[in-house]
Design an enzyme around this catalytic site. Structure first.
Site, PDB file in Angstrom:
ATOM      1  N   ALA A   1      51.143  -1.331  22.987  1.00 34.74           N
ATOM      2  CA  ALA A   1      50.984  -0.353  24.060  1.00 34.74           C
ATOM      3  C   ALA A   1      51.002  -1.051  25.409  1.00 34.74           C
ATOM      4  O   ALA A   1      50.371  -2.093  25.582  1.00 34.74           O
ATOM      5  CB  ALA A   1      49.654   0.380  23.873  1.00 34.74           C
TER       6      ALA A   1
ATOM      7  N   ALA B   1      65.486  10.225  25.571  1.00 36.10           N
ATOM      8  CA  ALA B   1      64.030  10.393  25.453  1.00 36.10           C
ATOM      9  C   ALA B   1      63.688  11.151  24.180  1.00 36.10           C
ATOM     10  O   ALA B   1      64.291  12.194  23.895  1.00 36.10           O
ATOM     11  CB  ALA B   1      63.500  11.143  26.668  1.00 36.10           C
TER      12      ALA B   1
ATOM     13  N   ALA C   1      60.343  11.880  23.486  1.00 37.51           N
ATOM     14  CA  ALA C   1      59.009  12.462  23.695  1.00 37.51           C
ATOM     15  C   ALA C   1      59.084  13.973  23.801  1.00 37.51           C
ATOM     16  O   ALA C   1      60.059  14.529  24.291  1.00 37.51           O
ATOM     17  CB  ALA C   1      58.388  11.890  24.961  1.00 37.51           C
TER      18      ALA C   1
ATOM     19  N   HIS D   1      57.208   7.688  33.347  1.00 38.46           N
ATOM     20  CA  HIS D   1      58.387   6.965  32.860  1.00 38.46           C
ATOM     21  C   HIS D   1      59.632   7.343  33.659  1.00 38.46           C
ATOM     22  O   HIS D   1      60.435   6.495  34.001  1.00 38.46           O
ATOM     23  CB  HIS D   1      58.618   7.252  31.375  1.00 38.46           C
ATOM     24  CG  HIS D   1      57.860   6.323  30.473  1.00 38.46           C
ATOM     25  ND1 HIS D   1      57.998   6.311  29.114  1.00 38.46           N
ATOM     26  CD2 HIS D   1      56.965   5.348  30.755  1.00 38.46           C
ATOM     27  CE1 HIS D   1      57.211   5.388  28.592  1.00 38.46           C
ATOM     28  NE2 HIS D   1      56.567   4.799  29.571  1.00 38.46           N
TER      29      HIS D   1
ATOM     30  N   ARG E   1      62.547   5.023  36.332  1.00 37.40           N
ATOM     31  CA  ARG E   1      63.957   4.804  35.970  1.00 37.40           C
ATOM     32  C   ARG E   1      64.879   5.016  37.170  1.00 37.40           C
ATOM     33  O   ARG E   1      64.602   5.875  38.011  1.00 37.40           O
ATOM     34  CB  ARG E   1      64.381   5.820  34.899  1.00 37.40           C
ATOM     35  CG  ARG E   1      63.696   5.667  33.584  1.00 37.40           C
ATOM     36  CD  ARG E   1      64.445   6.399  32.494  1.00 37.40           C
ATOM     37  NE  ARG E   1      64.592   7.819  32.707  1.00 37.40           N
ATOM     38  CZ  ARG E   1      63.770   8.753  32.229  1.00 37.40           C
ATOM     39  NH1 ARG E   1      62.725   8.402  31.523  1.00 37.40           N
ATOM     40  NH2 ARG E   1      64.000  10.035  32.452  1.00 37.40           N
TER      41      ARG E   1
ATOM     42  N   GLU F   1      67.444  14.530  26.035  1.00 36.32           N
ATOM     43  CA  GLU F   1      66.163  14.652  25.343  1.00 36.32           C
ATOM     44  C   GLU F   1      66.416  15.111  23.917  1.00 36.32           C
ATOM     45  O   GLU F   1      67.034  16.148  23.701  1.00 36.32           O
ATOM     46  CB  GLU F   1      65.261  15.635  26.087  1.00 36.32           C
ATOM     47  CG  GLU F   1      64.855  15.070  27.458  1.00 36.32           C
ATOM     48  CD  GLU F   1      63.891  15.960  28.230  1.00 36.32           C
ATOM     49  OE1 GLU F   1      64.299  17.095  28.534  1.00 36.32           O
ATOM     50  OE2 GLU F   1      62.767  15.526  28.526  1.00 36.32           O
TER      51      GLU F   1
ATOM     52  N   ASP G   1      64.025   5.643  24.016  1.00 35.85           N
ATOM     53  CA  ASP G   1      62.604   5.361  24.270  1.00 35.85           C
ATOM     54  C   ASP G   1      61.803   6.598  23.878  1.00 35.85           C
ATOM     55  O   ASP G   1      61.780   7.575  24.611  1.00 35.85           O
ATOM     56  CB  ASP G   1      62.433   5.002  25.747  1.00 35.85           C
ATOM     57  CG  ASP G   1      61.120   4.281  26.021  1.00 35.85           C
ATOM     58  OD1 ASP G   1      60.250   4.281  25.143  1.00 35.85           O
ATOM     59  OD2 ASP G   1      60.980   3.728  27.124  1.00 35.85           O
TER      60      ASP G   1
END
Lengths: 167, 167, 167
Positions: free
Chosen positions: B4, B27, B29, B43, B47, B55, B77
């Protein structure tokens, strides 16, 4: 840096001894419960008796500035406990003291050895405070590592060089 | 890969920039709660604005196939969130999507940079789901690492090379 | 050594095979619940059928002494489960058996490959027993690593050399 009982404190103590300077041990632990009292006593017994001792749970940058000198090696054990003390003390102190540490570190005379705990390589903790601590520790490690000449990760008592002083 | 807040995303972004290719940020998430919304926003702010954004929380192999091109660098990520989304989605999707990722990775044109979290170096979690996740993450890391030309572990922002492209 | 599902057992098995010696697999796991039964069966299926098998959850030093021979490679999987069995068995056995292991290891004939789990790089566990286990595991790893000619940390199936036999 290293995990729990990885031998990181022992390596840091060896580095401090090898510096040939007068070592001052800067303890950040607070003896709040029996387990910590025992841990502190055990750490004390493992250190050379002639080393100086300064205890400072919060104002680490001040303590470093006060005691740093060309013939001193300051051994801070450990950043993780200091960070955890600051999280309990509140956001304002956390912000101020971490910023002051990062401002202070690059200009100190003599030698500084910092010990810290890797805490971010396990499962994401369910407790929000533990998650916060883990994130803050990670950020602190990155920022501090970028100020240091040498960074060593310790696993099973064995050093792994992450950053080396330029030759 | 890294723990982390180890600086793994920053290193991955640097690698993507250095590729000289057009970067598409992939992404995984999902903004399910306030903490994740804040994390995603942080985040995003870190960038470059000119990067593309895709996404995709689940069908990662499809997204990679759709966007991969000789002049593209796809930055995923992160794999850990994707895996956690799949565990919630159910066994069937987990099996299918992880297999498809491993089948797809070796044949993609252009460059792919994958970010993932080390979660297996803490104490064994008491929660069976957390144990399962930890096991699946470990297996996925092994399988993905064997497909990659380069694998870097990040500690305190410092890279540790685990696998290097053949000279 | 390595985290959960890091590929450490697979690497240890490869090392045992490469020794060219007769391999005896020394299992420390106890099949106390369904999850462990499944884990043990999975590990068994991954091993060559011709390997010998010895199961010993507690008296590891004795088992090593009994089976060590110049033409044997003993593969112990794993120290972490053995330590956890000893913690349940009580302080006296824990002290005695860990001391006996450290006394025995340096003088064994043939080859010994030990597998162990890194558990100290996550957040400090709230459970005192888990904290104790983490501390004992860290101490054991340091002591055992100092007896070994070679120590390898495994991440995502990739070996990281921590200690290498002198040339």
């Amino acid at each position: 840096m290293g995990g729990a009982r990885s031998g990181k404190s022992a390596l840091a103590q060896q580095r401090a001894l090898e510096s040939g300077l007068n070592v001052i041990y800067l303890a950040t632990a607070q003896a709040n419960d029996e387990e910590m009292v025992a841990r502190i006593a055990r750490h004390r017994a493992e250190r050379p008796a002639e080393w100086g001792l300064v205890e400072e749970p919060l104002a680490l940058a001040d303590a470093l500035k006060t005691h740093a000198a060309p013939h001193h090696c300051l051994l801070v054990d450990c950043l993780t406990l200091w960070l955890s003390n600051l999280l309990i003390a509140g956001e304002e102190q956390l912000d101020r003291e971490t910023r002051r540490l990062l401002d202070t570190l690059p200009s100190l005379p003599g030698s500084v050895v910092l010990v810290s705990n890797e805490v971010g390589q396990g499962i994401v903790p369910t407790n929000p405070l533990a998650r916060r601590f883990r994130d803050e520790a990670g950020r602190l490690h990155q920022a501090v590592a970028s100020c240091c000449d040498r960074v060593t990760f310790v696993i099973a008592g064995l050093p792994l060089i992450l950053k080396d002083p330029p030759a």
